[in-house]
Design a protein around this motif. Structure first.
Motif, PDB file in Angstrom:
ATOM      1  N   LEU A  85      12.123   1.662  27.439  1.00 66.01           N
ATOM      2  CA  LEU A  85      13.408   2.208  27.006  1.00 66.01           C
ATOM      3  C   LEU A  85      13.257   3.088  25.776  1.00 66.01           C
ATOM      4  CD1 LEU A  85      15.570  -0.902  27.745  1.00 66.01           C
ATOM      5  CD2 LEU A  85      16.074   1.409  28.558  1.00 66.01           C
ATOM      6  N   LYS A  86      14.084   4.123  25.736  1.00 62.82           N
ATOM      7  CA  LYS A  86      14.080   5.100  24.653  1.00 62.82           C
ATOM      8  C   LYS A  86      15.452   5.114  23.986  1.00 62.82           C
ATOM      9  CE  LYS A  86      11.079   8.127  27.434  1.00 62.82           C
ATOM     10  NZ  LYS A  86      10.950   9.482  28.037  1.00 62.82           N
ATOM     11  N   PRO A  87      15.518   5.560  22.740  1.00 62.66           N
ATOM     12  CA  PRO A  87      16.839   5.647  22.084  1.00 62.66           C
ATOM     13  C   PRO A  87      17.843   6.484  22.884  1.00 62.66           C
ATOM     14  CG  PRO A  87      15.106   5.856  20.464  1.00 62.66           C
ATOM     15  CD  PRO A  87      14.430   5.853  21.806  1.00 62.66           C
ATOM     16  N   GLU A  88      17.360   7.493  23.574  1.00 58.77           N
ATOM     17  CA  GLU A  88      18.275   8.337  24.353  1.00 58.77           C
ATOM     18  C   GLU A  88      18.812   7.642  25.604  1.00 58.77           C
ATOM     19  OE1 GLU A  88      15.197   9.127  23.257  1.00 58.77           O
ATOM     20  OE2 GLU A  88      14.108  10.344  24.734  1.00 58.77           O
ATOM     21  N   ASP A  89      18.339   6.445  25.904  1.00 55.09           N
ATOM     22  CA  ASP A  89      18.905   5.653  26.993  1.00 55.09           C
ATOM     23  C   ASP A  89      20.151   4.887  26.540  1.00 55.09           C
ATOM     24  OD1 ASP A  89      15.550   4.891  27.950  1.00 55.09           O
ATOM     25  OD2 ASP A  89      16.906   6.302  28.949  1.00 55.09           O
ATOM     26  N   THR A  90      20.443   4.930  25.251  1.00 54.94           N
ATOM     27  CA  THR A  90      21.608   4.234  24.727  1.00 54.94           C
ATOM     28  C   THR A  90      22.887   4.792  25.346  1.00 54.94           C
ATOM     29  OG1 THR A  90      20.531   3.708  22.622  1.00 54.94           O
ATOM     30  CG2 THR A  90      22.949   3.764  22.645  1.00 54.94           C
ATOM     31  N   ALA A  91      23.686   3.913  25.924  1.00 58.75           N
ATOM     32  CA  ALA A  91      24.909   4.321  26.611  1.00 58.75           C
ATOM     33  C   ALA A  91      25.622   3.071  27.135  1.00 58.75           C
ATOM     34  CB  ALA A  91      24.599   5.255  27.772  1.00 58.75           C
ATOM     35  N   VAL A  92      26.827   3.286  27.610  1.00 58.59           N
ATOM     36  CA  VAL A  92      27.491   2.257  28.414  1.00 58.59           C
ATOM     37  C   VAL A  92      27.082   2.496  29.864  1.00 58.59           C
ATOM     38  CG1 VAL A  92      29.667   1.262  29.173  1.00 58.59           C
ATOM     39  CG2 VAL A  92      29.434   2.103  26.817  1.00 58.59           C
ATOM     40  N   TYR A  93      26.573   1.461  30.504  1.00 55.97           N
ATOM     41  CA  TYR A  93      26.112   1.559  31.883  1.00 55.97           C
ATOM     42  C   TYR A  93      27.168   0.968  32.815  1.00 55.97           C
ATOM     43  CZ  TYR A  93      21.512   3.103  30.439  1.00 55.97           C
ATOM     44  OH  TYR A  93      20.469   3.843  29.931  1.00 55.97           O
ATOM     45  N   TYR A  94      27.509   1.753  33.825  1.00 54.74           N
ATOM     46  CA  TYR A  94      28.542   1.358  34.781  1.00 54.74           C
ATOM     47  C   TYR A  94      27.937   1.186  36.173  1.00 54.74           C
ATOM     48  CZ  TYR A  94      31.893   2.947  31.246  1.00 54.74           C
ATOM     49  OH  TYR A  94      32.618   3.107  30.088  1.00 54.74           O
TER      50      TYR A  94
END
Length: 121
Positions: A85-94
């Motif tokens: 995992l990378k910082p740019e994977d940070t998100a709300v996952y739906y």
């Protein structure tokens, strides 16, 4: 009614792993394509990965080789294994599912409530 309930999000350090799950429940005839989408602050919701009922998969270029989508049709559940995992994977996952609620009915799309994934040291 169809409900999608996600679990497995959280805080992880860069290079770490998380596994998301999404279980469909309620009254329906069949589930077709299932998938994961994500939305970072200030950005649009984008597809991460999808999987058909016969297990054909597609991935966004940004996650190829790191994420794996799978499903258990007996449990009406879709998973997303996220590695490196990378910082740019940070998100709300739906979670998303295309569901036929009756034998002769149409296929409609349903969304889960979302689960936060934060990648940070």
């Amino acid at each position: 009614q169809v409900q999608l309930v996600e679990s497995g999000g959280g805080l992880v350090q860069p290079g770490g792993s998380l596994r998301l799950s999404c279980a469909a429940s309620g009254s329906f005839f069949s589930i077709h394509v299932m998938g994961w989408y994500r939305q970072a602050p200030g950005k649009q919701r984008d597809v991460v990965a999808t999987i058909t009922s016969d297990f054909s998969t597609n991935y966004a270029d940004s996650v190829k080789g790191r994420f794996t989508i799978s499903r258990d049709n007996a449990k009406n559940t879709v998973y997303l294994q996220m590695n490196s995992l990378k910082p740019e994977d940070t998100a709300v996952y739906y979670c998303n599912a295309h569901v036929r609620t009756t034998r002769w009915g149409t296929v409609n799309g349903y969304w889960g409530q979302g689960t936060q994934v934060t990648v940070s040291s």
